[in-house]
Every structure is written in structure tokens, then in C-alpha cells.
Design a protein around this motif. Structure first.
Motif, PDB file in Angstrom:
ATOM      1  N   ASP A 105       0.966  -1.180   0.030  1.00 36.29           N
ATOM      2  CA  ASP A 105      -0.036   0.197   0.105  1.00 36.29           C
ATOM      3  C   ASP A 105       1.008   1.185  -0.046  1.00 36.29           C
ATOM      4  N   HIS A 168      -2.073   2.398   9.254  1.00 36.87           N
ATOM      5  CA  HIS A 168      -2.580   1.113   9.591  1.00 36.87           C
ATOM      6  C   HIS A 168      -1.491  -0.196   9.436  1.00 36.87           C
ATOM      7  N   HIS A 175      -6.321  -3.846   5.543  1.00 38.01           N
ATOM      8  CA  HIS A 175      -6.303  -2.960   6.961  1.00 38.01           C
ATOM      9  C   HIS A 175      -6.068  -3.805   8.108  1.00 38.01           C
ATOM     10  N   ALA A 199       1.337   0.584   7.128  1.00 38.97           N
ATOM     11  CA  ALA A 199       1.338   1.847   6.323  1.00 38.97           C
ATOM     12  C   ALA A 199       1.422   3.122   7.256  1.00 38.97           C
ATOM     13  N   GLU A 201       0.747   7.168   6.524  1.00 40.54           N
ATOM     14  CA  GLU A 201       0.206   8.068   5.427  1.00 40.54           C
ATOM     15  C   GLU A 201      -0.195   9.287   5.846  1.00 40.54           C
ATOM     16  N   GLU A 232       2.484   7.876   1.270  1.00 36.25           N
ATOM     17  CA  GLU A 232       1.972   6.607   2.011  1.00 36.25           C
ATOM     18  C   GLU A 232       3.224   5.603   1.869  1.00 36.25           C
TER      19      GLU A 232
HETATM   20 MG    MG Z   1      -2.956   2.785   3.477  1.00 38.39          MG
END
Ligand code: MG
Ligand code: MG
Length: 260
Positions: A105, A168, A175, A199, A201, A232
Motif C-alpha cells: 500500500d 494502519h 487494513h 502503512a 500515510e 504513504e
Molecule cells: Mg493505507
């Protein structure tokens, strides 16, 4: 439940995360005034599938496209469509892929041609804030240390930090726990330990931090209509230094070539 990944699992997740960077670089090659956001979505989707992966966002919670494309005052979760990009716009593209059972991600905010200097600064500083957070994403620190690093870096500029949306954990699900906010207090929140993958972001507004959601049920935008930036990375927690699994290198090589 906060997961910790083995070395082998982290290498699989690195592959997914690098594919996200390559996908964003491929999209960057085509970014120009006059292109529509749905065309960019198709480029991303084709590239992801051609590399043996699935676009993680397609169908996620009913999301209708492969990437989120958010323009100017749109913060995140913009739905690609017939909007034509124009000189002076900024475009946040958030991309996730699933490959070998693991998600990557990553997101990047791009300028279209020449943009206002104060908006270029917003982009640079939001990316800097991401790396400020990453610097604290090491074994033994807490989520609040990452959050505080981002917040304290950003607030010197008077920007608004979006609070309703957060980073997350990411792994076998897009997630996972823990939530990773972009504001917070040092020494608070879940402890970061080796093998966790998160992640980070930051979503940073030029003006007020306040946001609203469009009637489409997705698009998040600033209430004062001022621009917003989003960067991110997917990051693995290690002993002394975060291991950034995604990469902006391919993206920035494309941007450099285009400036020539
Ligand atoms: Mg994300
Ligand atoms: Mg993302």
C-alpha cells in the motif's frame, strides 16, 4: 491482534509493495494535462494484472476502481472518472496490490505541470513528514512516537493534519491493527516490535484540518476547498532502522526524466 511477520513473509510483502511503486511510476509516465483520471485507473489496473497481482482496492468495501485518485481539495478516496486533469492541479494516487497473499500500500501526490509554489511546498513537506514518521518506526518505539513526529514536523507550517483517517497495519489484509494516526503523544499507543508491518500515510491540508465526504460515499475533501497532499509507504519494523518496503525511487526517476 497485531501480527508479526517472518523474514520470508516480509520479502513477499516487499514484492507487493515494490509493485505498487512500479505501478505508480507507470501512471506517472502518463500523467499530463488533458488525461482523465479513469484513463490513469485503467493504466494502473492493466499494469498490476500484467504483473501477476490484483488491484487491492477494486471492490474493497464496494470501491469501484483500482486506484484512488484525489485531485486538489480531494484528500483521499477519490473515484476515477471523466475528470480531465489540467495544468496546476495536484493529484494524489493511492494504490494497493495483493500478490502471493500479501498486500502492499503506497501513495504519492503529483504536480501537473507548474503548480503554485505554496502547493509545491505542501507536497514536499508532506513527504518529509512521512519520513519523519518512518524514522521513529523502529523496534521499541510506540505508535504515538510516529504520530508525534509527523505532527510536530507539520504543525510548524500551520497546515491542517487530517485526523479522521489514519495509517494502519498491513499484511494478509489491507487494513490490520494497529491504527497509525498522524497526530499524537510520544510514548503512547501500541508498542512497535520487529516484524510488524505498517502503512504510514500523512494526509496534510494547506488550510484547515476539517474534511467532508461527498455524496458518492467515498471522496473525502477539505471543507475550505484548499489543496491536500498524501504520501504513504508500507514499512516493516526492524531493530534499529525502519525497512521501507515500498519505494518512490521509480516514480521520482520518471518525474526527473519528464522535467528534462
Ligand atoms: Mg493505507
Ligand atoms: Mg494507501
Amino acid at each position: 491482534m497485531i501480527y508479526r511477520r517472518t523474514e520470508e513473509e516480509i520479502e513477499l510483502q516487499r514484492e507487493s509493495s515494490l509493485l505498487v511503486g512500479e505501478t505508480l511510476a507507470e501512471v506517472a509516465r502518463h500523467l499530463r494535462a488533458g488525461i482523465t483520471t479513469i484513463e490513469l485507473d485503467k493504466i494502473a489496473e492493466t499494469f498490476i494484472r500484467d504483473h501477476g497481482a490484483l488491484p487491492a482496492f477494486k471492490g474493497y468495501g464496494g470501491f469501484p476502481a483500482s486506484v484512488c485518485i484525489s485531485v486538489n481539495d480531494e484528500v483521499v478516496h477519490g473515484i476515477p472518472g471523466n475528470r480531465v486533469l489540467k495544468e496546476g492541479d495536484i493529484v494524489s494516487i493511492d494504490c494497493g496490490v495483493l500478490k502471493h497473499g500479501f498486500y502492499g500500500d503506497s501513495a504519492y501526490t503529483f504536480p501537473i505541470g507548474e503548480i503554485e509554489p505554496e502547493v509545491m511546498l505542501l507536497l514536499e513537506r508532506t513527504k518529509n513528514a512521512l519520513y519523519e514518521g518512518i524514522a521513529k518506526a523502529v523496534d521499541g518505539m510506540r505508535v504515538g512516537d510516529v504520530a508525534y513526529a509527523i505532527q510536530s514536523y507539520i504543525e510548524q507550517f500551520g497546515y491542517g493534519i487530517v485526523r479522521e483517517l489514519v495509517g494502519h497495519g498491513v499484511g494478509k489484509k489491507l487494513h490490520e491493527k494497529p491504527e497509525v494516526p498522524n497526530y499524537g503523544r510520544r510514548g503512547t499507543g501500541p508498542k512497535l516490535t520487529e516484524g510488524m508491518v505498517i502503512a504510514i500515510e500523512p494526509m496534510i491540508n494547506l488550510g484547515l484540518r476539517n474534511i467532508s465526504q461527498d455524496d458518492d460515499g467515498w471522496t473525502i475533501r477539505t471543507i475550505d476547498k484548499l489543496p491536500s497532499a498524501h504520501f504513504e509507504h508500507t514499512v516493516a519494523i526492524k531493530k534499529n532502522k525502519a525497512d521501507i518496503l515500498s519505494s518512490f525511487d521509480m516514480i521520482e526517476e520518471v518525474l526527473k526524466q519528464k522535467r528534462k
